[in-house]
Scaffold this motif. Structure first.
Motif, short mmCIF file in Angstrom:
data_model
loop_
_atom_site.label_atom_id
_atom_site.label_comp_id
_atom_site.label_asym_id
_atom_site.label_seq_id
_atom_site.Cartn_x
_atom_site.Cartn_y
_atom_site.Cartn_z
N SER A 111 0.80 -1.22 0.00
CA SER A 111 0.00 0.00 0.00
C SER A 111 0.83 1.27 0.00
CB SER A 111 -0.93 0.00 1.21
OG SER A 111 -0.16 0.08 2.41
N LEU A 112 2.14 1.17 0.19
CA LEU A 112 2.98 2.35 0.29
C LEU A 112 2.96 3.26 -0.94
CD1 LEU A 112 4.71 3.47 2.55
CD2 LEU A 112 6.67 2.41 1.48
N PRO A 113 3.04 2.74 -2.17
CA PRO A 113 3.02 3.66 -3.33
C PRO A 113 1.73 4.47 -3.42
CG PRO A 113 3.75 1.49 -4.02
CD PRO A 113 3.29 1.36 -2.61
N LEU A 127 -0.49 5.20 -1.00
CA LEU A 127 -0.63 6.13 0.12
C LEU A 127 0.32 7.31 0.00
CD1 LEU A 127 -1.12 3.65 3.09
CD2 LEU A 127 -2.84 5.02 1.91
N THR A 128 1.52 7.06 -0.51
CA THR A 128 2.48 8.15 -0.68
C THR A 128 1.99 9.15 -1.72
OG1 THR A 128 4.28 6.64 -0.12
CG2 THR A 128 4.87 8.68 -1.24
N VAL A 129 1.50 8.65 -2.83
CA VAL A 129 0.99 9.56 -3.87
C VAL A 129 -0.23 10.32 -3.38
CG1 VAL A 129 -0.13 9.59 -6.13
CG2 VAL A 129 1.98 8.34 -5.80
N LYS A 144 -6.81 13.73 -6.76
CA LYS A 144 -6.28 12.69 -5.89
C LYS A 144 -6.72 11.31 -6.38
CE LYS A 144 -6.36 13.61 -1.53
NZ LYS A 144 -6.75 13.71 -0.11
N SER A 167 1.70 0.28 -10.55
CA SER A 167 2.31 -0.61 -9.56
C SER A 167 1.52 -1.91 -9.36
CB SER A 167 2.46 0.11 -8.23
OG SER A 167 1.19 0.46 -7.72
N LEU A 179 -0.87 11.18 -0.34
CA LEU A 179 -0.39 12.20 0.60
C LEU A 179 0.22 13.38 -0.13
CD1 LEU A 179 0.31 13.05 3.54
CD2 LEU A 179 2.48 11.87 3.20
N VAL A 180 1.08 13.12 -1.11
CA VAL A 180 1.74 14.20 -1.84
C VAL A 180 0.74 15.03 -2.62
CG1 VAL A 180 3.38 14.67 -3.71
CG2 VAL A 180 3.97 13.03 -1.92
#
Length: 88
Positions: free
Chosen positions: A21-23, A25-27, A54, A65, A29-30
């Protein structure tokens, strides 16, 4: 099942979930921070301005991904869960 095996399997499953889930969630957030900064600077308080870009960014990153995520989940299933279920 031994407690050590159970907790180790849970730890590895949570690790795979976080890495998977990191990719996205990072996008999210940014993009959310960039849109929030844009709204604060321009005083535009449109609700769709935060949602649509978003969502579009999340869909693009998910599409890019998806192979990595599938590979991580299949690897976890085949290497860790399947041997536990089959008793090997």
């Amino acid at each position: 099942m031994d407690e050590i095996i159970f907790f180790d399997t849970m730890r590895q499953g949570l690790r795979v979930a976080v890495i998977t889930s990191l990719p996205i969630l990072t996008v999210a957030l940014v993009v959310g921070l960039a849109i929030g900064l844009f709204q604060a600077l321009t005083s535009v308080q449109e609700m769709t301005l935060t949602f649509v870009p978003k969502l579009a960014a999340i869909v693009v990153v998910f599409w890019l991904s998806m192979g990595f995520m599938t590979q991580m989940l299949v690897s976890y299933f085949q290497d860790h869960l399947l041997p536990l279920v089959s008793g090997v």
